[in-house]
Scaffold this motif. Structure first.
Motif, short mmCIF file in Angstrom:
data_model
loop_
_atom_site.label_atom_id
_atom_site.label_comp_id
_atom_site.label_asym_id
_atom_site.label_seq_id
_atom_site.Cartn_x
_atom_site.Cartn_y
_atom_site.Cartn_z
N ARG A 1 -0.46 1.27 -10.53
CA ARG A 1 -0.73 2.71 -10.65
C ARG A 1 0.34 3.52 -9.93
O ARG A 1 0.79 4.54 -10.40
N ALA B 1 -18.23 -3.74 -0.07
CA ALA B 1 -18.22 -3.16 1.28
C ALA B 1 -18.19 -1.64 1.17
O ALA B 1 -17.59 -1.09 0.25
N ASN B 2 -18.87 -1.02 2.09
CA ASN B 2 -18.81 0.43 2.19
C ASN B 2 -17.87 0.74 3.35
O ASN B 2 -18.18 0.43 4.50
N ILE B 3 -16.75 1.33 3.05
CA ILE B 3 -15.71 1.51 4.07
C ILE B 3 -16.16 2.43 5.21
O ILE B 3 -15.61 2.35 6.31
N GLU C 1 -5.48 -2.99 -9.01
CA GLU C 1 -4.61 -2.86 -7.84
C GLU C 1 -4.42 -4.21 -7.15
O GLU C 1 -3.31 -4.60 -6.80
N THR D 1 -8.41 3.78 -12.23
CA THR D 1 -7.40 2.93 -11.61
C THR D 1 -6.47 2.39 -12.68
O THR D 1 -6.61 2.74 -13.86
N THR E 1 -21.67 7.50 1.36
CA THR E 1 -20.39 6.90 0.92
C THR E 1 -19.16 7.59 1.50
O THR E 1 -18.06 7.06 1.40
N GLN F 1 -5.50 3.26 -1.47
CA GLN F 1 -5.01 4.41 -2.24
C GLN F 1 -6.12 5.04 -3.07
O GLN F 1 -6.97 4.33 -3.61
N ASN F 2 -6.06 6.35 -3.18
CA ASN F 2 -6.99 7.12 -4.02
C ASN F 2 -8.45 6.91 -3.64
O ASN F 2 -9.34 6.85 -4.49
N GLY G 1 -11.18 -0.09 -1.77
CA GLY G 1 -11.52 0.81 -2.87
C GLY G 1 -10.80 0.29 -4.11
O GLY G 1 -10.03 1.00 -4.76
N ASP H 1 -14.93 -2.94 -2.58
CA ASP H 1 -15.40 -1.71 -3.23
C ASP H 1 -16.91 -1.61 -3.03
O ASP H 1 -17.61 -2.59 -2.74
C1 LIG Z 1 -10.37 6.28 -7.72
S1 LIG Z 1 -10.81 4.61 -7.37
C2 LIG Z 1 -9.25 4.03 -6.72
C3 LIG Z 1 -8.93 2.63 -7.17
C4 LIG Z 1 -7.59 2.09 -6.68
N1 LIG Z 1 -7.52 2.01 -5.25
C5 LIG Z 1 -6.45 2.90 -7.22
O1 LIG Z 1 -5.77 3.60 -6.46
O2 LIG Z 1 -6.20 2.82 -8.42
C6 LIG Z 1 -11.80 4.78 -5.88
C7 LIG Z 1 -12.70 3.59 -5.64
O3 LIG Z 1 -13.24 3.70 -4.33
C8 LIG Z 1 -14.59 3.25 -4.35
N2 LIG Z 1 -15.29 3.84 -3.21
C9 LIG Z 1 -15.74 5.10 -3.04
N3 LIG Z 1 -16.33 5.26 -1.86
C10 LIG Z 1 -16.25 4.05 -1.25
C11 LIG Z 1 -16.70 3.57 0.00
N4 LIG Z 1 -17.35 4.36 0.86
N5 LIG Z 1 -16.46 2.27 0.32
C12 LIG Z 1 -15.83 1.46 -0.56
N6 LIG Z 1 -15.39 1.86 -1.76
C13 LIG Z 1 -15.59 3.14 -2.10
C14 LIG Z 1 -15.11 3.70 -5.69
O4 LIG Z 1 -16.22 2.93 -6.10
C15 LIG Z 1 -13.89 3.51 -6.59
O5 LIG Z 1 -13.91 2.27 -7.23
#
Ligand SMILES: C[S@@+](CC[C@H](N)C(=O)[O-])C[C@H]1O[C@@H](n2cnc3c(N)ncnc32)[C@H](O)[C@@H]1O
Length: 282
Positions: free
Chosen positions: A88, A206-208, A125, A84, A27, A225-226, A119, A152
């Protein structure tokens, strides 16, 4: 003693390191020693549900074959930090309002206005973006010609996002007028996002880190973000470089404040603006 009552041994440092490696490989997320207790509690809860009493056996199960793939989607859902909220970081969301309003005022909106939320967790968001984007179209008395795609890793977070229903405490950050126009109270006391927004947002897994699999389209806004904050610097840069190719000329990329340092790209310019980290594509 029944399974649910039996105490599991502590996750050893070696086992913790093994999980950290797996998580990062799959991830991009980097855990720090402070995450050990959280990881241990999530894994041991899942192990109890399945009747495992040995961390190594469970690890093997997660990393083995088709059943392992399935188990991985369950455990990653529990481990990923999904914190989240609506608006935010309001300044970043409001930046998108200003960006679109300017386009509308300059009659520069010749095609649909498209945004990505990367994400997106449980969807707050993406819906916050939908609120400000929809506002701009309504204010200008234009047909809402926009779409938001939100990505996500977590299947359960995406399922919540698609429902678009939130507890009262979750929608408290939504301003009164937005709240009135874009949410509806349900009989169980929760709030549902208006269907005219929900139908504009598409939530997809999706896995970024596999950014080659992102849809082959270009968008006006990429909001990320985040998420990058959990990745190593080289991976952040790698992902950002890939995202640039998904921006239309003049499109913007918004990250969390301080999430990106020392990133330069020949096609991107950092916009000097207080309280928002934004880059514009030439
Ligand atoms: C802390 S949350 C941030 C949510 C939102 N962007 C915000 O700022 O409020 C991080 C999100 O990224 C997702 N995430 C983590 N690794 C990821 C990846 N490799 N590809 C896609 N999503 C991912 C997690 O599942 C989680 O829902």
């Amino acid at each position: 003693m029944g399974w649910s009552l039996r105490t599991l041994p502590t996750l050893s440092l070696e086992q913790f390191a093994q999980w950290c490696k797996l998580l990062e490989e799959r991830t991009g997320m980097q855990l720090v020693p402070q995450h050990k207790a959280l990881l241990e509690s999530q894994i041991s809860t899942r192990m109890r549900e399945l009747g495992f009493d040995d961390y190594d056996r469970y690890y093997q199960q997660v990393t083995d074959g088709v059943a392992g793939k399935l188990e991985w989607t369950i455990i990653i859902d529990r481990i990923a930090v999904k914190e989240t909220g609506f608006f935010r970081h309001r300044a970043s969301i409001e930046y998108v309002r200003g960006f679109l309003q300017k386009k509308i005022n300059n009659q520069a909106l010749t095609q649909s206005f498209d945004a990505w939320s990367i994400g997106c967790a449980t969807g707050e968001e993406a819906y916050s973006l939908a609120m400000v984007i929809n506002d701009c179209f309504e204010l200008a008395a234009l047909n809402p010609y926009y779409g938001i795609t939100a990505f996500d890793l977590s299947v359960s977070a995406l399922a919540t996002a698609r429902k678009g229903r939130y507890a009262k405490r979750k929608v408290e950050a939504v301003k009164a007028d937005e709240f009135k126009r874009y949410t509806k109270q349900l009989t169980d006391g929760s709030y549902e996002i208006a269907s005219r927004l929900r139908e504009r947002v598409c939530f997809t897994q999706a896995n970024i880190i596999n950014h080659n699999n992102l849809p082959n389209v270009k968008v006006d806004v990429i909001f990320c973000q985040n998420l990058l904050v959990y990745f190593r610097r080289w991976l952040r840069r790698d992902i950002l470089n890939a995202l640039v190719d998904h921006l239309k000329p003049g499109g913007i990329l918004i990250t969390g404040l301080g999430e990106v340092v020392e990133w330069d790209h020949p096609k991107m310019q950092r916009v000097v603006v207080e309280d928002v980290q934004v880059y514009v594509r030439e």
